[in-house]
Write a protein that holds these residues in place. Structure first.
Motif, short mmCIF file in Angstrom:
data_model
loop_
_atom_site.label_atom_id
_atom_site.label_comp_id
_atom_site.label_asym_id
_atom_site.label_seq_id
_atom_site.Cartn_x
_atom_site.Cartn_y
_atom_site.Cartn_z
N ARG A 170 0.87 -1.18 0.00
CA ARG A 170 0.00 0.00 0.00
C ARG A 170 0.90 1.23 0.00
NH1 ARG A 170 -5.24 -1.58 1.43
NH2 ARG A 170 -5.42 -3.78 0.81
N ILE A 171 1.06 1.81 -1.14
CA ILE A 171 2.00 2.93 -1.31
C ILE A 171 1.24 4.24 -1.20
CG2 ILE A 171 3.68 4.02 -2.85
CD1 ILE A 171 4.10 1.27 -4.12
N ARG A 172 1.77 5.15 -0.39
CA ARG A 172 1.15 6.46 -0.22
C ARG A 172 2.23 7.54 -0.31
NH1 ARG A 172 -2.05 8.79 5.13
NH2 ARG A 172 -2.55 10.86 4.27
N THR A 173 1.93 8.58 -1.03
CA THR A 173 2.85 9.70 -1.16
C THR A 173 2.63 10.65 0.00
OG1 THR A 173 2.80 9.50 -3.57
CG2 THR A 173 3.66 11.55 -2.67
N TRP A 174 3.64 10.78 0.85
CA TRP A 174 3.50 11.61 2.03
C TRP A 174 3.46 13.10 1.65
CZ3 TRP A 174 1.87 9.04 5.88
CH2 TRP A 174 1.89 9.56 7.18
N TYR A 175 2.67 13.88 2.35
CA TYR A 175 2.48 15.32 2.17
C TYR A 175 1.67 15.67 0.92
CZ TYR A 175 6.26 15.49 5.58
OH TYR A 175 7.03 15.30 6.69
N ASN A 176 1.63 14.78 -0.07
CA ASN A 176 0.87 15.05 -1.29
C ASN A 176 0.26 13.75 -1.78
OD1 ASN A 176 -0.18 16.15 -3.62
ND2 ASN A 176 1.78 16.51 -4.62
#
Length: 380
Positions: A170-176
């Protein structure tokens, strides 16, 4: 007259000059808004719907299943089907396609017989971003398709694959998290726009005094050089800060850019950056012989470092070490980091004090340097 009175006199003089030149005032106020809207819509790192041509020389059910992976992808946009590699050359030459997928004859037979099927994915390298992401997406599609074939084969052999473990990242782009280009670009665009406007306008202010023949009057006046510089800077500081407020308002309210951090830290950083940029412009103005020379020099000093040496577009960590050291000289490097920290990371004074300290030092140095350069030139 004391120092404050003399500074106030120069400030009033500059405001009167701006009031008489309505076109310049309009440029200073409206140009940043136009640049922000233009750049925010024209510049984008969101890569999708990359035009793709498919050459299916196998024309079997398996090859069609593979082609469907590209047709169903949001990244690829299959715009044409060809018969030979000459169609790829023509599509790349005309710019109608950026990616080409070539499936050779015997593709299905090789897979069904347990062999290692090969195919070609060609990428137009004239657009590096599309080429890099295109390769990554093609590899992902190939891995997914290979996994599906393996699962189908196992089921045909009577092997139960439901009990096998799997990896589900589960990949998430931090801050954006939405990976919007505008969230990344606009905090940096504010810095670039301010640098261009402030340096460009103040670069001609002292040159204009020489052109109008009023420089001699300033020389014989009791005003000190530092007072002259401060008086010249104050009006442009106020106008530039108005630009900051307008840009932030458009970015947050109009374009939906988040503002998560300390507004006060952003205001202090913007003020220091404006003063340092104005000091840079005054340094150019102190030595430039003509307004044309001042304009060209200001554009080179403001535009190129703001784009190339600030981290706005290109990561500084990926640049040669010598270039990284050079970037420490320019205030845009610190302001881009500060702006993105406030907008995206929710940063405040505790996290941003190194950038604020660096901007303070650079501001003092540039104002002092421009004063010394102007005084030395005046003695000649």
């Amino acid at each position: 007259m004391n120092g404050l009175t003399r500074i106030g006199a120069v400030t009033v003089k500059e405001f009167r000059h701006l009031g008489r030149d309505r076109r310049m005032l309009a440029v200073v106020v409206l140009l940043p808004i136009m640049m922000l809207l233009l750049f925010s819509y024209a510049l984008s790192f969101d890569i999708e719907n990359v035009t793709t041509i498919v050459i299916d020389q196998d024309r079997t059910a398996t090859s069609q299943q593979y082609v469907q992976r590209y047709e169903q992808s949001a990244f690829f946009d299959v715009v044409a089907h060809g018969d030979s590699t000459s169609d790829v050359d023509e599509a790349f030459a005309k710019g109608t396609a950026k990616v080409a997928v070539i499936i050779p004859a015997g593709f299905e037979h090789t897979i069904l017989s347990g062999g290692h099927a090969e195919l070609a994915v060609l990428v137009d390298g004239t657009e590096p971003n599309s080429a890099k992401v295109g390769r990554s997406y093609s590899v992902a599609i190939n891995q997914l398709f290979s996994t599906e074939l393996t699962r189908e084969w196992a089921e045909q052999q009577g092997i139960d694959t439901s009990s096998l473990g799997s990896l589900d990242p589960r990949i998430r782009t931090w801050y954006n998290p939405d990976r919007r280009s505008s969230d990344f670009l606009i905090p940096g665009l504010m810095v670039v726009i301010l640098a261009i406007v402030t340096v460009q306008q103040t670069a001609v202010t002292l040159v204009r005094e020489r052109t109008l023949g009023t420089e001699e009057q300033l020389e014989v006046s009791p005003m000190r050089k530092i007072e002259l510089m401060i008086g010249k800077v104050i009006p442009w500081t106020i106008l530039a800060f108005i630009d900051v407020v307008v840009i932030v308002a458009i970015g947050v309210l109009g374009l939906g850019v988040p503002l998560r951090g300390s507004v006060v830290a952003l205001a202090v950083g913007a003020t220091l950056f404006i003063l340092s940029s104005l000091g840079m412009g005054l340094a150019v103005s102190a030595v430039a012989p003509t307004e044309d020379t001042a304009n060209i020099a200001a554009l080179m000093i403001a535009l190129l470092p703001s784009f190339l040496l600030s981290g706005f577009v290109f990561p500084l960590e990926q640049m040669p070490e010598v270039v990284q050291w050079i970037s420490y000289v320019f205030p845009a490097r610190y302001m881009v980091s500060l702006s993105r920290g406030v907008f995206l990371k929710g940063a405040g004074f505790a996290e941003l004090w190194p950038e604020l300290a660096a901007l303070t030092v650079i501001t003092v140095i540039l104002i002092a340097l421009s004063t010394l350069m102007y005084a030395r030139k005046a003695r000649r």
